[in-house]
Design an enzyme around this catalytic site. Sequence first.
Site, short mmCIF file in Angstrom:
data_model
loop_
_atom_site.label_atom_id
_atom_site.label_comp_id
_atom_site.label_asym_id
_atom_site.label_seq_id
_atom_site.Cartn_x
_atom_site.Cartn_y
_atom_site.Cartn_z
N ASN A 161 0.87 -1.17 0.00
CA ASN A 161 0.00 0.00 0.00
C ASN A 161 0.91 1.23 0.00
O ASN A 161 1.45 1.60 1.03
CB ASN A 161 -0.89 -0.03 1.25
CG ASN A 161 -1.74 1.22 1.38
OD1 ASN A 161 -1.83 2.03 0.44
ND2 ASN A 161 -2.37 1.39 2.53
N HIS A 201 -9.80 1.31 4.76
CA HIS A 201 -8.54 1.57 5.46
C HIS A 201 -8.79 2.57 6.59
O HIS A 201 -9.57 3.50 6.44
CB HIS A 201 -7.49 2.11 4.48
CG HIS A 201 -6.12 2.10 5.06
ND1 HIS A 201 -5.71 3.05 5.97
CD2 HIS A 201 -5.09 1.24 4.93
CE1 HIS A 201 -4.47 2.77 6.36
NE2 HIS A 201 -4.07 1.68 5.73
N GLU A 233 -5.85 -4.82 10.41
CA GLU A 233 -4.86 -3.77 10.65
C GLU A 233 -5.18 -3.05 11.95
O GLU A 233 -6.00 -2.11 11.96
CB GLU A 233 -4.89 -2.76 9.49
CG GLU A 233 -4.46 -3.35 8.17
CD GLU A 233 -3.78 -2.31 7.29
OE1 GLU A 233 -2.69 -2.59 6.80
OE2 GLU A 233 -4.34 -1.21 7.11
N GLU A 265 -7.13 4.97 7.63
CA GLU A 265 -6.88 6.37 7.30
C GLU A 265 -8.10 6.97 6.61
O GLU A 265 -8.44 8.15 6.82
CB GLU A 265 -5.62 6.48 6.42
CG GLU A 265 -4.37 6.29 7.26
CD GLU A 265 -3.18 5.68 6.52
OE1 GLU A 265 -3.17 5.69 5.28
OE2 GLU A 265 -2.26 5.20 7.21
P1 PGA Z 1 2.48 0.42 7.74
O1 PGA Z 1 1.07 0.66 7.00
O2 PGA Z 1 3.04 -0.88 7.20
O3 PGA Z 1 3.30 1.60 7.36
O4 PGA Z 1 2.20 0.34 9.19
C1 PGA Z 1 0.18 -0.40 6.78
C2 PGA Z 1 -1.09 0.11 6.16
O5 PGA Z 1 -1.55 1.19 6.52
O6 PGA Z 1 -1.69 -0.55 5.30
#
Ligand code: PGA
Length: 267
Positions: free
Chosen positions: A13, A99, A171, A101
């Site tokens: 990603n 996600h 996650e 975010e």
């Molecule tokens: P990270 O991000 O590996 O930088 O923790 C994972 C993601 O947000 O999919």
Amino acid sequence: MSQKHGKFLIVANWKMNKTSQEAVAFAEFLHEKIGKKTEVNVVICAPFTALGALAPIFGDSNIGLGAQNFYPENAGAYTGEISAGMLRDLYVNYVIVGHSERRQIFKETNEFINKKVLAALEASLKPILCVGETLAERESGRAIDVIKYQLVECLRDVPAHLCEKLVIAYEPIWAIGTGKAATPEMAQVVHGAIREFLKEAFGRHADKISVLYGGSINPDNAQLILAQADIDGALIGSASLSEKPLLDIVKIAKKLNKQQIPTLEEV
Ligand code: PGA
């Protein structure tokens, strides 16, 4: 253990990183190194602006192309948005949805994410549905309940015969971009619960769904995490932005595959 039915799936990603030119240089390198290898499935989720340039590079390879978002309508007055059909037109076959975010910064709700899951499946795009708890939810012992609730809401009305097209990514929000991954045991507990949920929801079809772990995965912790019974691959953010760590994680997955798939003598 579901990964016995398939190969590890390693998804990068890239988030809001890499210009089209930078993405092309990286993709050409990856294509040369692993484009013909079939032991591990690799998918690169690039920014929209790079997808058109990456499609011809990955076209004849084993590397899949993914987007990081889309809008769940076919066409119309949605200024600034991109439809599933537009992604399919660029030979995109995966899309990240839910996600954290997007949930936190762009206020996407489970209901809206469910629309995206259904629209992606309808357009033959494989949704990579992310679920995960906050630190406060984990510390109050509610992690599994929160994740199950997200799964119920986001997978509403997904027909069992299409569930094989789904990818789920666990996650934990406190592990994303913090350098503090879940311990392998912690991740396995959640993955076991997700696997149970999927079995209840979709029956025998559920075995084919890959369930990935994401959140501060790097070459140092990948081996122990990927070795867990119900972990079928990884969703990688920062460690997917440079060649070496990404290739190292792919190598680790490849080695574990070999250990788990019985040789002809063993069968
Ligand atoms: P990270 O991000 O590996 O930088 O923790 C994972 C993601 O947000 O999919």
